[in-house]
Design an enzyme around this catalytic site. Structure first.
Site, PDB file in Angstrom:
ATOM      1  N   GLU A  58       0.792  -1.229   0.000  1.00 44.02           N
ATOM      2  CA  GLU A  58       0.000   0.000   0.000  1.00 44.02           C
ATOM      3  C   GLU A  58       0.826   1.281   0.000  1.00 44.02           C
ATOM      4  O   GLU A  58       0.342   2.313  -0.451  1.00 44.02           O
ATOM      5  CB  GLU A  58      -0.964  -0.013   1.188  1.00 44.02           C
ATOM      6  N   GLU A  74      -7.869  -5.089  -6.791  1.00 44.96           N
ATOM      7  CA  GLU A  74      -8.608  -4.386  -7.851  1.00 44.96           C
ATOM      8  C   GLU A  74      -9.555  -3.317  -7.322  1.00 44.96           C
ATOM      9  O   GLU A  74      -9.861  -2.362  -8.021  1.00 44.96           O
ATOM     10  CB  GLU A  74      -9.345  -5.377  -8.753  1.00 44.96           C
TER      11      GLU A  74
END
Length: 174
Positions: free
Chosen positions: A90, A133
């Site tokens: 992230e 996604e």
């Protein structure tokens, strides 16, 4: 204690289960719970003392949330491995030092999720890996004071972020 468990729905690694439970007072009830494998929440502290946070679009709320990096445990994955993986996926940072702050129970009324809190130090910028996604993420660096102001103003409402920041501060890491 549990005599019957029924899975009502499953999605990814999360399930909605219904089970018969004997309460401590002897009463039997049917309780519905979201079964969750657990998650790691990471407070990454940069060398200058800033905190690396993410601005993530949350489809459930249809808005952006400013929060700490975090993610769900994979099957059989150790919690610290998850913390390191999610930090790098992230934010693009890896940490030489990962310090456990224990865990919190964010939704105990209807979910069995445990969130494991970590402080990540000695960061190295590597590269961001492909996000899931449904993840749209921007990486931001903020001072502790800026983060606290955003909590006070209501700009940060994410419970895991507030809990991890608070625990890190109470433990003297920031």
């Amino acid at each position: 204690m549990n005599s019957k468990i029924k899975t009502l729905h499953s999605w990814k690694r999360i399930s909605l289960i219904e089970e018969e439970i004997d309460l401590p007072n002897g009463q039997k009830i049917t309780h519905t719970t979201i079964s969750h494998p657990g998650a790691a929440v990471i407070l990454p502290i940069a060398e200058n003392g800033d905190i690396i946070v993410i601005n993530q679009f949350r489809p459930s709320l249809k808005k952006w949330l400013l929060e700490l990096p975090a993610g769900t445990l994979e099957d059989g994955e150790a919690v610290e491995v998850c913390a390191n993986r999610e930090l790098e996926e992230e934010t693009g940072y890896s940490a030489k030092t990962m310090i456990s702050l224990g865990q919190v129970t964010p939704l105990a009324g209807f979910c069995d999720e445990l969130q494991h809190l970590y402080v990540a130090k000695d960061l190295t910028l590597t590269r961001r890996y492909a996000c899931d996604e449904d993840e749209v993420i921007e990486v931001i660096s903020l001072s502790v004071k800026q983060l606290e102001q955003k909590i006070i103003s209501g700009e940060i409402t994410d419970a895991k972020t507030i809990a991890c920041l608070s625990k890190a501060k109470l433990c003297g890491y920031i």
